[in-house]
Design an enzyme around this catalytic site. Structure first.
Site, PDB file in Angstrom:
ATOM      1  N   LYS A  84       0.833  -1.195   0.000  1.00 12.91           N
ATOM      2  CA  LYS A  84       0.000   0.000   0.000  1.00 12.91           C
ATOM      3  C   LYS A  84       0.870   1.249   0.000  1.00 12.91           C
ATOM      4  O   LYS A  84       1.517   1.560   1.000  1.00 12.91           O
ATOM      5  CB  LYS A  84      -0.930   0.051   1.215  1.00 12.91           C
ATOM      6  CG  LYS A  84      -2.044   1.120   1.028  1.00 12.91           C
ATOM      7  CD  LYS A  84      -2.600   1.641   2.324  1.00 12.91           C
ATOM      8  CE  LYS A  84      -1.884   2.846   2.839  1.00 12.91           C
ATOM      9  NZ  LYS A  84      -2.013   4.056   1.995  1.00 12.91           N
ATOM     10  N   GLY A  86       6.845   4.898   8.383  1.00 10.06           N
ATOM     11  CA  GLY A  86       6.003   6.076   8.507  1.00 10.06           C
ATOM     12  C   GLY A  86       6.179   6.736   9.858  1.00 10.06           C
ATOM     13  O   GLY A  86       7.238   6.634  10.486  1.00 10.06           O
ATOM     14  N   SER A  87       5.134   7.392  10.326  1.00 12.22           N
ATOM     15  CA  SER A  87       5.233   8.164  11.557  1.00 12.22           C
ATOM     16  C   SER A  87       5.261   7.262  12.785  1.00 12.22           C
ATOM     17  O   SER A  87       4.728   6.142  12.776  1.00 12.22           O
ATOM     18  CB  SER A  87       4.057   9.136  11.659  1.00 12.22           C
ATOM     19  OG  SER A  87       2.860   8.439  11.941  1.00 12.22           O
ATOM     20  N   GLY A 103       2.961   3.984  13.844  1.00 13.02           N
ATOM     21  CA  GLY A 103       3.696   2.765  14.171  1.00 13.02           C
ATOM     22  C   GLY A 103       3.295   2.195  15.517  1.00 13.02           C
ATOM     23  O   GLY A 103       3.169   0.974  15.690  1.00 13.02           O
ATOM     24  N   GLU A 121       9.813  15.981  15.425  1.00 12.86           N
ATOM     25  CA  GLU A 121      10.232  15.804  14.035  1.00 12.86           C
ATOM     26  C   GLU A 121       9.452  16.784  13.160  1.00 12.86           C
ATOM     27  O   GLU A 121       8.235  16.702  13.051  1.00 12.86           O
ATOM     28  CB  GLU A 121       9.966  14.365  13.584  1.00 12.86           C
ATOM     29  CG  GLU A 121      10.504  14.059  12.209  1.00 12.86           C
ATOM     30  CD  GLU A 121      10.289  12.615  11.799  1.00 12.86           C
ATOM     31  OE1 GLU A 121      11.131  12.061  11.086  1.00 12.86           O
ATOM     32  OE2 GLU A 121       9.259  12.033  12.193  1.00 12.86           O
TER      33      GLU A 121
END
Length: 517
Positions: free
Chosen positions: A222, A274-275, A279, A427
């Site tokens: 995906k 990803g973030s 996660g 971040e």
């Protein structure tokens, strides 16, 4: 290249340096020029436009890639070019039923074809895919730039060569798994669900797919909602390579599609990049299940410059560490730690250097910083920059004209930053650097490790013994020495703490996709 001369601009530090700041509340960091020192006269030359002209055919609408074929477009969403905010195509949003069909196709392919196929035969397909990626590399690079906003020179010269290299590398391992794990019998896990981010769409697809396929697994991939096009064009390469149906399935959609894939009961392995927030949710959802999981999440890396470092080389490394790909890099060197004795010189050189970076059309070969990937990401960057200013840090930005259309943000850095500032802790995922100082190596280590993340770090010094000593004490999965953001398919990549667990790349990248007997 055509050049046009224009009046020179003298950037000597003075009260006028405040004009460098684009943020309304920012103040530029003025550093006194030592007596007799000659300064660069920047802005004396400008570049004529050098647009990329390779044609790329983009369909008006795309379906899903399931069992070796594209479906008819269903309920769609638009993917846009962040450099001009124009729609590129309509892309189908996969439903839970689509996820189920893709997983069933992958399971059938794994049990009847791919899992039973000798490694040397799987390798032939991977080599074929790698060569086809090389053949189509220019158009894929243009498409990556149009859909994601990164500069064409980065897509063309960094991303695409690495994409092909990963398939070549893991093709070589497909028939040598017994050498990768001596004395053990390696068997594929089965069906892997893979969710990739928007900052390196095609490269992350290669990182995930190549080792999984080499080990005998089948995949349901995906891509990110904002950057689905290169993954869909990669599916066409799979068709051209005559990859057996169902071996790779590609589902586009938003978070709901990813959640359906993660939660599907017939998935054996989830790989997510990803973030950190997402996660954590995936890790909680899979807790207690038999699914294997690897996570490559966020980062807030420290780039440490000692007073014995080669300053000019270090400044170029700082630039590469934070402004590469508009700062959309999980391992970006977003915290710069400079030893106090060279702080003034580093700031002076860094200010001059960002004044030479060209912000604009990502398809122009002269552009250094392209478009921010999406409007929400641009708003996040602006919000965090505003917090840095409000908390008392000094913002430095070059005086540059941003395009009227599209999502752009100038290269920026903050001075006067403390560990308590949000810009030092969170971040930003944009072209924004936080600069701090240290006095001793011990202080540098303590400051570098003072973060919930642990993905990467950089060390700049001319002493090899210091490199090994500092690197051994940094809690980071990757430590670069006198360079930054260098990647190779043979080298493992991954983090500690809230940066995730598991490794991708190298022999280590095979292990998450096999069971060892």
């Amino acid at each position: 290249m055509t050049t046009t001369k224009r009046p020179a601009r003298d950037l000597r530090a003075s009260s006028k340096t405040k004009a460098l700041a684009l943020h309304p509340n920012a103040t530029a960091h003025a550093v006194a020029v030592p007596p007799g020192e000659r300064r660069l006269r920047l802005g004396e030359w400008t570049y004529a436009p050098a647009p990329e002209t390779t044609p790329v055919k983009i369909d008006s609408a795309y379906g899903l890639f399931i069992n070796g074929e594209f479906t008819k477009p269903g309920k769609t969403f638009a993917t846009i070019n962040p450099a001009n905010e124009k729609k590129l195509a309509e892309v189908t949003s996969a439903t839970a039923a689509d996820v189920d069909r893709a997983v069933r196709a992958a399971r059938k392919a794994q049990e009847t074809v791919w899992g039973k196929m000798p490694g040397r035969e799987r390798a032939k397909y991977l080599y074929r895919i790698a060569r086809l990626i090389q053949e189509h590399s220019r158009e894929l690079a243009v498409l990556e730039t149009m859909d994601g906003g990164k500069t064409i020179k980065e897509s063309r010269d960094i991303d695409l060569p690495l994409v092909a290299a990963h398939f070549f590398y893991y093709a070589g391992w497909a028939d040598k798994l017994e050498y990768a794990f001596p004395g053990r019998k390696a068997r594929p896990l089965g069906v892997a669900g893979q969710v990739i981010p928007w900052n390196f769409p095609l490269l992350m697809a290669a990182w995930k797919l190549a080792p999984a396929l080499a080990a005998g697994n089948t995949c349901v991939l995906k891509p990110a909602e904002t950057t689905p096009l290169t993954a869909l064009h990669l599916a066409r390469i799979f068709q051209e390579a005559e990859l057996p149906p169902g071996v790779v399935n590609i589902l586009t959609g938003a978070g709901e599609t990813g959640a359906a894939l993660v939660g599907h009961p017939d998935i054996d392995k989830i790989a997510f990049t990803g973030s950190t927030d997402v996660g954590k949710k995936i890790a909680a959802a899979l807790a207690g299940s038999k699914k294997k999981l690897t996570l490559e999440l966020g980062g807030k890396a420290a780039n440490i410059v000692f007073d014995d470092a080669p300053i000019e080389q270090a400044v170029e490394g700082i630039i590469a560490g934070i402004y590469f790909n508009q700062g959309h890099v999980c391992c970006a060197g977003s915290r710069l730690l400079v030893q106090e004795g060279i702080y003034g010189e580093v700031i002076r050189r860094l200010r001059d250097r960002i004044s030479m970076l060209r912000v604009g059309d990502p398809l122009d070969k002269n552009t250094d910083i392209g478009a921010i990937n999406s409007k929400p990401q641009l708003e996040k960057i602006k919000e965090l920059v505003a917090s840095g200013v409000s908390e008392g840090a000094a913002l430095v930005q070059p005086k540059c004209k941003l395009p009227k259309a599209g999502y752009f943000f100038p290269p920026s850095f903050f001075t006067g930053v403390t560990a308590a500032h949000r810009i030092a802790r969170e971040e930003i995922f944009g072209p924004v650097l936080s600069v701090m100082t240290f006095r001793t190596p011990e202080e540098a280590i303590e400051r570098a490790n003072n973060t919930p993340y642990g993905l990467s770090a950089g060390v700049w010094t001319d002493k090899g013994s210091k490199i090994f000593k500092i690197a051994s004490k940094l809690r980071a999965g990757v430590v670069w020495a006198n360079t930054y953001n260098k990647f190779d398919p043979t080298s493992p990549f991954g983090g500690y703490k809230e940066s995730g667990f598991g490794r991708e790349g190298g022999i280590h990248g095979l292990q998450p996709y096999v069971t060892l007997g």
